[in-house]
Each structure stands twice: as C-alpha cells, then as structure tokens.
Design an enzyme around this catalytic site. Structure first.
Site, PDB file in Angstrom:
ATOM      1  N   THR A  46       0.828  -1.207   0.000  1.00  0.00           N
ATOM      2  CA  THR A  46       0.000   0.000   0.000  1.00  0.00           C
ATOM      3  C   THR A  46       0.863   1.258   0.000  1.00  0.00           C
ATOM      4  O   THR A  46       0.428   2.317  -0.458  1.00  0.00           O
ATOM      5  CB  THR A  46      -0.947  -0.015   1.217  1.00  0.00           C
ATOM      6  OG1 THR A  46      -1.765  -1.184   1.155  1.00  0.00           O
ATOM      7  CG2 THR A  46      -1.845   1.214   1.246  1.00  0.00           C
ATOM      8  N   TYR A 134       3.593 -12.816   4.999  1.00  0.00           N
ATOM      9  CA  TYR A 134       2.477 -12.145   4.329  1.00  0.00           C
ATOM     10  C   TYR A 134       2.055 -12.982   3.134  1.00  0.00           C
ATOM     11  O   TYR A 134       2.822 -13.153   2.181  1.00  0.00           O
ATOM     12  CB  TYR A 134       2.915 -10.742   3.897  1.00  0.00           C
ATOM     13  CG  TYR A 134       1.862  -9.888   3.233  1.00  0.00           C
ATOM     14  CD1 TYR A 134       0.510 -10.220   3.235  1.00  0.00           C
ATOM     15  CD2 TYR A 134       2.228  -8.703   2.592  1.00  0.00           C
ATOM     16  CE1 TYR A 134      -0.436  -9.411   2.633  1.00  0.00           C
ATOM     17  CE2 TYR A 134       1.290  -7.886   1.987  1.00  0.00           C
ATOM     18  CZ  TYR A 134      -0.044  -8.246   2.006  1.00  0.00           C
ATOM     19  OH  TYR A 134      -0.972  -7.437   1.393  1.00  0.00           O
ATOM     20  N   LYS A 162       0.328 -12.339   8.174  1.00  0.00           N
ATOM     21  CA  LYS A 162      -0.725 -11.487   7.627  1.00  0.00           C
ATOM     22  C   LYS A 162      -1.381 -12.292   6.519  1.00  0.00           C
ATOM     23  O   LYS A 162      -0.770 -12.561   5.479  1.00  0.00           O
ATOM     24  CB  LYS A 162      -0.143 -10.181   7.082  1.00  0.00           C
ATOM     25  CG  LYS A 162      -1.201  -9.265   6.445  1.00  0.00           C
ATOM     26  CD  LYS A 162      -0.572  -8.028   5.826  1.00  0.00           C
ATOM     27  CE  LYS A 162      -1.636  -7.195   5.106  1.00  0.00           C
ATOM     28  NZ  LYS A 162      -1.060  -6.021   4.405  1.00  0.00           N
ATOM     29  N   ILE A 204      -3.981  -5.746   9.476  1.00  0.00           N
ATOM     30  CA  ILE A 204      -3.122  -4.725   8.882  1.00  0.00           C
ATOM     31  C   ILE A 204      -3.940  -4.154   7.740  1.00  0.00           C
ATOM     32  O   ILE A 204      -4.196  -4.829   6.755  1.00  0.00           O
ATOM     33  CB  ILE A 204      -1.776  -5.291   8.407  1.00  0.00           C
ATOM     34  CG1 ILE A 204      -0.951  -5.734   9.624  1.00  0.00           C
ATOM     35  CG2 ILE A 204      -1.007  -4.253   7.595  1.00  0.00           C
ATOM     36  CD1 ILE A 204       0.377  -6.387   9.280  1.00  0.00           C
TER      37      ILE A 204
END
Length: 290
Positions: A46, A134, A162, A204
C-alpha cells in the site's frame, strides 16, 4: 508480540505532482491515523514500495520513526522474489526502533511450497527483528498453504502471518494448529471480524489510513467478543471498501484521503489516479460515511 495486536495501518506514501515524496502530508497522515491505530506498517504494498528507491524507503522509515506522535510500534516491509536481494536489503537496513519485519511471499516466479519455506527460513535466519509472513495470492499468483505457514511458525524468529488469501477455512486451520503466541493477522479489512472470531488478533489495514477510529472500535470490539458491535462498525465501511481496489491499490484510498484533505491522490507509474467514474463512486460512498 502483544503490541502488534489490534489495528495496524499499511501507510500510503504521499507524493507531490512531480513524484517526489510529500513528507508534510505523511506527517499529517501519521497524526490522523494515530487517533485509532495500534501500530504502523511502513513500506508495504500500500506504500507503493515497489516504485520507491532503496534510499527513499529508508528516508520514509526514518521520517516515521522521528514523527511518530504516539510512539507506536513500527513494522517495516522488505520482500521480493529474489531471495539473495531481499537478504542484502535486510542486512543494509537499520532496524533500530523497528518492532518487526513484514515480508510477502515471492511473486511472479511462483515457487513451490518448499521454495516458499526455504525463502522465509533464510529471511528469518537473517533478520535482526521478528518476522511476520504475508500471504496475498492476488498479488503473488501463488498461495502459501496453511501447512507451510504452520511449518514456518516453528521458527523462533517468525512470529505471525498477515493472511490475505480470503480463504477462511485456511485461516481456521492456521488458528487451530498454530503455536501459542503466533499472530494471525487479517490482511483483508472486511474479513477482520470473522478472522478474530476464530483466533485472529487484528488487521493490517488499508482503509485505516482514512478511518482509524472506526477500525479501533471494530477490532477492540471483536477482540473483546462483542461481535455485534464489531460487525456494526465494519458495516459502516462495506460500501466504500470495494471501490478502493477497482483500479489498483492504493489508487482508491489515496483519492479518499484527498477528499479528507490529508494528502494528494498522486501515484507513481504504472499506477495512475482514479478514473472519473471511480472518483464519483468513491465520493458517493464517502458522503454516506460522514
């Protein structure tokens, strides 16, 4: 690692129209998100880490460390599909003040589960701080299975995952068999509440850039077992969540933040600003959340 429970925000990187990093807007974003988040994630996808130079990434990290209004924990993102290059970047990074490293599963070259395991084992062996895995198949083109996650969870320097596969059954498998203290973190804003219901510790988040206080109420309620309240808070963002990703992330949330006068909607190529049609959709959804 209880300090990484609740809401982590995957910070966007504000830019000026010429593509330079807009540090004044980044400071404004830090002050805004501090109203509700529990920790910052710097240089995630992001944050457009893919289009920032190594020195720029370090500058952003140091700026966040120095302008952290509530001295919140910081997670720093380093990942890639060249294991040796990732290890070199880890060795070249100053982790002073950083609580954990977030690293995505290798993208594009689509390694086997054994390749994913060996990649993360090397990272965990090298990182001076704890590692959060992740899994985001939508970006990497390969899924990291529950079995691989649980195998890696045995490593003393891997403390969490995540999970953004969107596969609740896979997440439940991890929750059921993970070691005590291993953090199962939602990587999908709208799946935070159901993930918390089966053993997740929070999220998150992308949308927490814009709505930190909603996420605070949502995650705290979910972790307290008040799922009626948590769901009510989540539903406030249901209509605006979809448009955030229609033209790539963080295209949508940057335009939303521009409506809030927090930063401009500028991105770096190959990402471009929201189309006129998407802007109208975001404006309408935003007006309904006020």
């Amino acid at each position: 690692m209880k300090k990484l429970a609740g809401t982590g925000v995957a910070l966007v990187t504000p830019f000026h129209s010429d593509g330079a990093i807009d540090f004044a807007s980044l400071k404004k974003l830090l002050n805004h998100t501090a109203k509700g988040v529990d920790y910052y994630v710097v240089m995630g996808s992001t944050g457009e880490a893919a289009t920032l130079a190594k020195e720029e990434k370090k500058e952003v990290l140091q700026f966040v460390l120095k302008n952290n209004p509530k001295k919140l924990p910081i997670v720093y993102g380093i990942g890639g599909n060249n294991t040796a290059a990732v290890l070199d970047e880890i060795r070249a990074t100053n982790f002073r003040g950083v609580s954990a490293l977030l690293s995505m599963s290798p993208y594009y070259n689509k390694p086997s589960q054994e390749g994913i395991y060996q990649h993360f084992k090397k990272i965990a062996d090298t990182s001076p701080v704890p590692v959060i895995l992740y899994n985001i198949p939508g970006r990497t083109a390969s899924n990291m299975t529950a079995a691989t996650t649980l195998r890696l969870a045995q490593h003393k320097n891997i403390v969490g995952m995540k999970e953004a596969s969107g596969n609740i059954e896979q997440c439940m498998k991890i929750a059921k068999e993970k070691p005590k203290g291993f953090l199962l973190i939602s990587g999908d804003d709208m799946l935070t509440v159901p993930l918390c219901s089966v053993g997740g510790v929070g999220v998150i988040s992308v949308l927490a850039n814009a709505y930190p206080e909603v996420f605070k109420r949502m995650t705290e309620s979910a972790l307290a077992g008040n799922f009626s309240k948590a769901t009510s808070e989540c539903f406030k963002l249901l209509d605006i969540n979809g448009p955030m990703y229609e033209e790539g992330n963080p295209t949508g949330v940057k335009y939303l933040l521009s409506l809030m006068n927090i930063c401009k909607p500028h991105l770096r190529l190959p990402l471009v600003e929201s189309s006129a049609a998407l802007k109208k959709k975001i404006e309408k959804a935003y007006s309904q959340t006020k």
